[in-house]
Scaffold this motif. Sequence first.
Motif, PDB file in Angstrom:
ATOM      1  N   MET A   1      -4.177  61.815  47.869  1.00 42.67           N
ATOM      2  CA  MET A   1      -2.931  62.332  47.348  1.00 42.67           C
ATOM      3  C   MET A   1      -3.148  63.774  46.910  1.00 42.67           C
ATOM      4  N   SER A   2      -2.343  64.668  47.411  1.00 42.29           N
ATOM      5  CA  SER A   2      -2.409  66.080  47.077  1.00 42.29           C
ATOM      6  C   SER A   2      -1.506  66.338  45.868  1.00 42.29           C
ATOM      7  N   ARG A   3      -2.070  66.965  44.854  1.00 39.13           N
ATOM      8  CA  ARG A   3      -1.309  67.209  43.628  1.00 39.13           C
ATOM      9  C   ARG A   3      -1.260  68.695  43.317  1.00 39.13           C
ATOM     10  N   ALA A   4      -0.195  69.076  42.622  1.00 39.11           N
ATOM     11  CA  ALA A   4      -0.018  70.471  42.223  1.00 39.11           C
ATOM     12  C   ALA A   4       0.292  70.535  40.739  1.00 39.11           C
ATOM     13  N   LEU A   5      -0.274  71.541  40.092  1.00 36.95           N
ATOM     14  CA  LEU A   5      -0.052  71.791  38.673  1.00 36.95           C
ATOM     15  C   LEU A   5       0.543  73.180  38.540  1.00 36.95           C
ATOM     16  N   ALA A   6       1.593  73.308  37.744  1.00 37.25           N
ATOM     17  CA  ALA A   6       2.204  74.612  37.491  1.00 37.25           C
ATOM     18  C   ALA A   6       2.292  74.856  35.997  1.00 37.25           C
TER      19      ALA A   6
ATOM     20  N   ALA B   1       3.685  71.283  34.427  1.00 39.45           N
ATOM     21  CA  ALA B   1       4.210  70.204  35.263  1.00 39.45           C
ATOM     22  C   ALA B   1       3.172  69.875  36.325  1.00 39.45           C
ATOM     23  N   ILE B   2       3.053  68.596  36.629  1.00 36.81           N
ATOM     24  CA  ILE B   2       2.161  68.128  37.694  1.00 36.81           C
ATOM     25  C   ILE B   2       2.968  67.204  38.587  1.00 36.81           C
ATOM     26  N   VAL B   3       2.851  67.419  39.897  1.00 34.04           N
ATOM     27  CA  VAL B   3       3.563  66.589  40.867  1.00 34.04           C
ATOM     28  C   VAL B   3       2.629  66.185  41.985  1.00 34.04           C
ATOM     29  N   ASP B   4       3.011  65.099  42.664  1.00 33.62           N
ATOM     30  CA  ASP B   4       2.417  64.758  43.950  1.00 33.62           C
ATOM     31  C   ASP B   4       3.071  65.715  44.939  1.00 33.62           C
TER      32      ASP B   4
ATOM     33  N   LEU C   1       4.622  63.766  37.835  1.00 30.29           N
ATOM     34  CA  LEU C   1       3.609  62.869  37.274  1.00 30.29           C
ATOM     35  C   LEU C   1       3.370  63.196  35.798  1.00 30.29           C
ATOM     36  N   TYR C   2       3.628  64.448  35.448  1.00 33.80           N
ATOM     37  CA  TYR C   2       3.415  64.887  34.067  1.00 33.80           C
ATOM     38  C   TYR C   2       4.341  66.062  33.768  1.00 33.80           C
ATOM     39  N   LEU C   3       4.958  66.055  32.622  1.00 35.53           N
ATOM     40  CA  LEU C   3       5.727  67.171  32.085  1.00 35.53           C
ATOM     41  C   LEU C   3       5.335  67.324  30.623  1.00 35.53           C
ATOM     42  N   GLY C   4       4.930  68.518  30.226  1.00 33.17           N
ATOM     43  CA  GLY C   4       4.548  68.710  28.839  1.00 33.17           C
ATOM     44  C   GLY C   4       4.617  70.161  28.420  1.00 33.17           C
ATOM     45  N   VAL C   5       4.745  70.366  27.126  1.00 38.63           N
ATOM     46  CA  VAL C   5       4.762  71.699  26.539  1.00 38.63           C
ATOM     47  C   VAL C   5       3.627  71.762  25.533  1.00 38.63           C
ATOM     48  N   VAL C   6       2.816  72.812  25.631  1.00 39.24           N
ATOM     49  CA  VAL C   6       1.686  72.966  24.711  1.00 39.24           C
ATOM     50  C   VAL C   6       1.764  74.328  24.041  1.00 39.24           C
ATOM     51  N   ASP C   7       1.199  74.410  22.841  1.00 43.06           N
ATOM     52  CA  ASP C   7       1.070  75.705  22.177  1.00 43.06           C
ATOM     53  C   ASP C   7       0.166  76.583  23.013  1.00 43.06           C
TER      54      ASP C   7
ATOM     55  N   TRP D   1       8.201  72.757  36.500  1.00 38.72           N
ATOM     56  CA  TRP D   1       8.579  71.828  37.574  1.00 38.72           C
ATOM     57  C   TRP D   1       9.502  72.529  38.579  1.00 38.72           C
ATOM     58  N   ALA D   2      10.428  73.345  38.078  1.00 39.01           N
ATOM     59  CA  ALA D   2      11.334  74.092  38.957  1.00 39.01           C
ATOM     60  C   ALA D   2      10.546  75.025  39.880  1.00 39.01           C
ATOM     61  N   MET D   3       9.488  75.647  39.350  1.00 41.27           N
ATOM     62  CA  MET D   3       8.638  76.507  40.191  1.00 41.27           C
ATOM     63  C   MET D   3       7.998  75.701  41.310  1.00 41.27           C
ATOM     64  N   LEU D   4       7.510  74.507  40.968  1.00 39.81           N
ATOM     65  CA  LEU D   4       6.884  73.651  41.981  1.00 39.81           C
ATOM     66  C   LEU D   4       7.878  73.235  43.056  1.00 39.81           C
TER      67      LEU D   4
END
Length: 137
Positions: free
Chosen positions: A1-6, A17-20, A28-34, A119-122
Amino acid sequence: MSRALAVDPGSQKCGIAIVDWEDPQTPLYLGVVDRESLNDALGSLMKQFAPDRLILGSGSHSKKIRQETSIEWKMADEHGTTLEARKLYFERNPPKGWRRWIPRGLLTPPEPIDAYAAWAMLLRLKKITDDEASRLG
């Protein structure tokens, strides 16, 4: 499975954001960090999801992030992603009660939407990639 992180870079916080890559419509993941926690979060997420595409929004804070990380980033245009993020947010979290009668363009999400901007960028990058492949293929 190829995944992308933005990463949608910001001065105070960053959206991740991380998607397949084959099905980016379901993150697969959505989060906001300091901003200060970004390196730790990226290290943990890279171990957990092992993305093979790493995308960084080309906004004003991207240069500092590139300097602070040892990651080989692919840069992506983040112009207009805030509006796309609002749309994605309300698609996944439709307004309830009396708020559903207010036009979505007038509503403000009750939480930071930086992850939705990533996620929108991805989604945008995947569409461009698919369009180029179909023209060549």
